[in-house]
Design an enzyme around this catalytic site. Structure first.
Site: not given
Length: 217
Positions: A61-62
């Protein structure tokens, strides 16, 4: 990035001048506060894994938002740091599936053709998803689209609901998709543990006549 095998193909998938927008964004955020990973590692996933070498894609995701953790590779941290909870569970599943790996740094996977791609490539310190929705998703979606266009089979490993949303970008029938819940402590026991993604990936690669990944290296 400019001279990489990715550059022109990604550019074709983006609106005009999008690279300029990314550079402007990075200038602003790196000058205004603490951002991870270090700027010279933001594009590590596509710099370490050339397009022609991609066999597997693992979508995160990040980046990690703590000091010195983020390396520009999804789920990876330097070996001298403790494994964050999701990575602990990834390594636990790997041990059950194939065997034990002591390294927390997943660079060796990237060097073998595992594209460790976060959907968002930067994060402010201590602010998970702090840059989500601002600039990166069109770029990383373009990366996925470029891999989807490859004429050699690729395994896409989609962990969790966020990664599984990227399935709509993968419509080339030669590729293989492995889905499961996310390895985070909140969801690992709902089907990530026991999903055997590493042996399943190697089985697919072997059937296609492609060298397997040495996940333990």
């Amino acid at each position: 990035m400019k001279h990489s095998s990715w550059h022109d193909l990604i550019k074709r998938e983006l609106p005009n001048h999008y690279y300029n927008k990314i550079n402007t964004f990075m200038d602003a955020v790196y000058e205004s506060g603490i951002v991870y990973p270090p700027r010279d590692k933001v594009f590590n996933a596509i710099q370490i894994t050339p397009l022609e070498n991609v066999k597997v894609v693992i979508i995160g995701q990040d980046p990690y938002h703590g000091p010195q953790q983020a390396q520009g590779l999804s789920f990876s941290v330097p070996d001298n740091l403790p494994a964050p909870p999701s990575l602990q569970n990834i390594l636990k599943e790997l041990a059950e599936d194939i065997g034990s790996r002591s390294h927390h740094d997943l660079t060796s996977w990237a060097q073998q053709g595992v594209l460790l791609l976060n959907a968002c490539l930067t994060v402010p310190e201590h602010q998970a998803n702090g840059h989500a929705g601002l600039i990166w998703e069109p770029f990383t979606d373009a990366v996925i689209k470029v891999v989807n266009q490859k004429e050699t089979p690729v395994v896409f490993i989609l962990w969790g609901g966020y990664a599984r949303k990227k399935k709509s970008l993968i419509d080339n029938p030669i590729h293989h998709i492995i889905e499961s819940p996310h390895p985070s402590p909140l969801s690992a026991y709902r089907g990530f543990f026991g999903s055997r993604p590493f042996s399943r990936t190697n089985h697919f690669l072997e059937e296609e006549g492609i060298n397997e990944i040495d996940w333990l290296n």
